[in-house]
Write a protein that holds these residues in place. Sequence first.
Motif, PDB file in Angstrom:
ATOM      1  N   ARG A 192       0.818  -1.216   0.000  1.00  0.00           N
ATOM      2  CA  ARG A 192       0.000   0.000   0.000  1.00  0.00           C
ATOM      3  C   ARG A 192       0.848   1.260   0.000  1.00  0.00           C
ATOM      4  NH1 ARG A 192      -3.281  -1.482   5.193  1.00  0.00           N
ATOM      5  NH2 ARG A 192      -1.140  -1.979   5.670  1.00  0.00           N
ATOM      6  N   VAL A 193       2.082   1.153   0.490  1.00  0.00           N
ATOM      7  CA  VAL A 193       2.936   2.337   0.578  1.00  0.00           C
ATOM      8  C   VAL A 193       4.281   2.189  -0.120  1.00  0.00           C
ATOM      9  CG1 VAL A 193       1.880   3.242   2.683  1.00  0.00           C
ATOM     10  CG2 VAL A 193       3.786   1.667   2.863  1.00  0.00           C
ATOM     11  N   PHE A 194       4.616   0.939  -0.516  1.00  0.00           N
ATOM     12  CA  PHE A 194       5.898   0.706  -1.184  1.00  0.00           C
ATOM     13  C   PHE A 194       5.700   0.020  -2.525  1.00  0.00           C
ATOM     14  CE2 PHE A 194       7.864   1.479   2.887  1.00  0.00           C
ATOM     15  CZ  PHE A 194       9.055   2.082   2.526  1.00  0.00           C
ATOM     16  N   ARG A 195       6.534   0.410  -3.462  1.00  0.00           N
ATOM     17  CA  ARG A 195       6.606  -0.253  -4.757  1.00  0.00           C
ATOM     18  C   ARG A 195       7.962  -0.952  -4.803  1.00  0.00           C
ATOM     19  NH1 ARG A 195       7.806   2.950  -9.783  1.00  0.00           N
ATOM     20  NH2 ARG A 195       7.571   4.599  -8.274  1.00  0.00           N
ATOM     21  N   VAL A 196       7.955  -2.238  -5.143  1.00  0.00           N
ATOM     22  CA  VAL A 196       9.199  -2.988  -5.253  1.00  0.00           C
ATOM     23  C   VAL A 196       9.816  -2.667  -6.608  1.00  0.00           C
ATOM     24  CG1 VAL A 196      10.238  -5.280  -5.332  1.00  0.00           C
ATOM     25  CG2 VAL A 196       8.376  -4.808  -3.723  1.00  0.00           C
ATOM     26  N   VAL A 197      11.056  -2.159  -6.578  1.00  0.00           N
ATOM     27  CA  VAL A 197      11.728  -1.746  -7.821  1.00  0.00           C
ATOM     28  C   VAL A 197      12.889  -2.658  -8.187  1.00  0.00           C
ATOM     29  CG1 VAL A 197      11.011   0.663  -7.643  1.00  0.00           C
ATOM     30  CG2 VAL A 197      13.167  -0.067  -6.587  1.00  0.00           C
ATOM     31  N   GLY A 198      13.124  -3.679  -7.376  1.00  0.00           N
ATOM     32  CA  GLY A 198      14.204  -4.600  -7.681  1.00  0.00           C
ATOM     33  C   GLY A 198      14.313  -5.674  -6.613  1.00  0.00           C
ATOM     34  N   THR A 199      15.119  -6.678  -6.918  1.00  0.00           N
ATOM     35  CA  THR A 199      15.363  -7.751  -5.949  1.00  0.00           C
ATOM     36  C   THR A 199      16.857  -8.049  -5.924  1.00  0.00           C
ATOM     37  OG1 THR A 199      15.041  -9.487  -7.605  1.00  0.00           O
ATOM     38  CG2 THR A 199      13.103  -8.825  -6.321  1.00  0.00           C
ATOM     39  N   GLU A 200      17.292  -8.640  -4.824  1.00  0.00           N
ATOM     40  CA  GLU A 200      18.672  -9.112  -4.724  1.00  0.00           C
ATOM     41  C   GLU A 200      18.721 -10.212  -3.675  1.00  0.00           C
ATOM     42  OE1 GLU A 200      21.022  -5.977  -1.900  1.00  0.00           O
ATOM     43  OE2 GLU A 200      20.563  -5.262  -3.904  1.00  0.00           O
ATOM     44  N   PRO A 201      19.680 -11.112  -3.802  1.00  0.00           N
ATOM     45  CA  PRO A 201      19.773 -12.200  -2.826  1.00  0.00           C
ATOM     46  C   PRO A 201      20.331 -11.703  -1.489  1.00  0.00           C
ATOM     47  CG  PRO A 201      21.513 -12.386  -4.476  1.00  0.00           C
ATOM     48  CD  PRO A 201      20.647 -11.233  -4.890  1.00  0.00           C
ATOM     49  N   HIS A 202      19.862 -12.331  -0.437  1.00  0.00           N
ATOM     50  CA  HIS A 202      20.372 -12.021   0.911  1.00  0.00           C
ATOM     51  C   HIS A 202      20.042 -13.217   1.793  1.00  0.00           C
ATOM     52  CE1 HIS A 202      21.060 -10.103   4.757  1.00  0.00           C
ATOM     53  NE2 HIS A 202      21.596  -9.085   4.113  1.00  0.00           N
ATOM     54  N   VAL A 203      21.073 -13.955   2.194  1.00  0.00           N
ATOM     55  CA  VAL A 203      20.847 -15.201   2.936  1.00  0.00           C
ATOM     56  C   VAL A 203      20.317 -14.977   4.342  1.00  0.00           C
ATOM     57  CG1 VAL A 203      22.441 -16.642   1.616  1.00  0.00           C
ATOM     58  CG2 VAL A 203      23.312 -15.294   3.525  1.00  0.00           C
ATOM     59  N   GLY A 204      20.555 -13.840   4.931  1.00  0.00           N
ATOM     60  CA  GLY A 204      20.127 -13.593   6.306  1.00  0.00           C
ATOM     61  C   GLY A 204      18.702 -13.113   6.454  1.00  0.00           C
ATOM     62  N   LEU A 205      18.005 -12.862   5.357  1.00  0.00           N
ATOM     63  CA  LEU A 205      16.638 -12.343   5.427  1.00  0.00           C
ATOM     64  C   LEU A 205      15.675 -13.249   4.660  1.00  0.00           C
ATOM     65  CD1 LEU A 205      17.307  -8.531   4.800  1.00  0.00           C
ATOM     66  CD2 LEU A 205      16.673  -9.609   6.953  1.00  0.00           C
ATOM     67  N   PRO A 206      14.407 -13.291   5.081  1.00  0.00           N
ATOM     68  CA  PRO A 206      13.429 -14.133   4.375  1.00  0.00           C
ATOM     69  C   PRO A 206      13.029 -13.525   3.028  1.00  0.00           C
ATOM     70  CG  PRO A 206      12.355 -12.900   6.117  1.00  0.00           C
ATOM     71  CD  PRO A 206      13.827 -12.624   6.240  1.00  0.00           C
ATOM     72  N   GLU A 207      12.496 -14.365   2.144  1.00  0.00           N
ATOM     73  CA  GLU A 207      11.997 -13.910   0.839  1.00  0.00           C
ATOM     74  C   GLU A 207      10.995 -12.774   1.030  1.00  0.00           C
ATOM     75  OE1 GLU A 207      12.340 -15.112  -2.619  1.00  0.00           O
ATOM     76  OE2 GLU A 207      14.115 -16.012  -1.732  1.00  0.00           O
ATOM     77  N   GLY A 208      11.127 -11.741   0.218  1.00  0.00           N
ATOM     78  CA  GLY A 208      10.171 -10.630   0.246  1.00  0.00           C
ATOM     79  C   GLY A 208      10.494  -9.538   1.252  1.00  0.00           C
ATOM     80  N   ALA A 209      11.474  -9.773   2.118  1.00  0.00           N
ATOM     81  CA  ALA A 209      11.851  -8.734   3.090  1.00  0.00           C
ATOM     82  C   ALA A 209      12.597  -7.617   2.369  1.00  0.00           C
ATOM     83  CB  ALA A 209      12.725  -9.318   4.187  1.00  0.00           C
ATOM     84  N   VAL A 210      12.496  -6.420   2.892  1.00  0.00           N
ATOM     85  CA  VAL A 210      13.174  -5.269   2.296  1.00  0.00           C
ATOM     86  C   VAL A 210      14.662  -5.330   2.637  1.00  0.00           C
ATOM     87  CG1 VAL A 210      13.361  -2.748   2.301  1.00  0.00           C
ATOM     88  CG2 VAL A 210      11.110  -3.825   2.385  1.00  0.00           C
ATOM     89  N   VAL A 211      15.502  -5.346   1.584  1.00  0.00           N
ATOM     90  CA  VAL A 211      16.946  -5.322   1.763  1.00  0.00           C
ATOM     91  C   VAL A 211      17.409  -3.872   1.843  1.00  0.00           C
ATOM     92  CG1 VAL A 211      19.171  -5.890   0.720  1.00  0.00           C
ATOM     93  CG2 VAL A 211      17.259  -7.437   0.470  1.00  0.00           C
TER      94      VAL A 211
END
Length: 157
Positions: free
Chosen positions: A112-131
């Motif tokens: 509702r307040v954020f638009r996802v503009v990209g993705t990147e891998p990060h082993v310490g965070l769950p899928e879909g979390a903001v990096v």
Amino acid sequence: MGTLLDAVQKSSRAHARLTLQVEDLERKLEGGLSEMRGTLQSLKATGPGRPPASEPHWDVVLDALDLLDEAVRVASPELAPGLAGVAARLENFLVSSGLTRLVPAGHPADGRVFRVVGTEPHVGLPEGAVVRVVRAAVLRGDRLVREGEAITVRNPT
């Protein structure tokens, strides 16, 4: 008879010009009144003591804070605390002005307040979390002032 005809024609042309000028003035007046009504409605919508929705001066400060957040992220350990201190002071100023910046690093992005503009891998965070937050979302009370942009986690499977 020719003089009377000339006078009638001149009078008729003058009348036509005046009619056009009056119509032009009426259009301008109606446009001005319409603009004034719109401004009053926008002021009523924001409530007493609040600036209107179009706040370009905030965009400059908000963009600067976004850049400061990125600078803190990539700065050397010696510089990062000083940059973070400047960012904290600006953040406090925004809060005292009734604005709330949302920077949900590590949490899922609220669509509702954020638009996802990209993705990147990060082993310490769950899928879909903001990096990383590219552009912080901003609220005034419950009203969205500026949509945020975030990069979220997408790990290869």
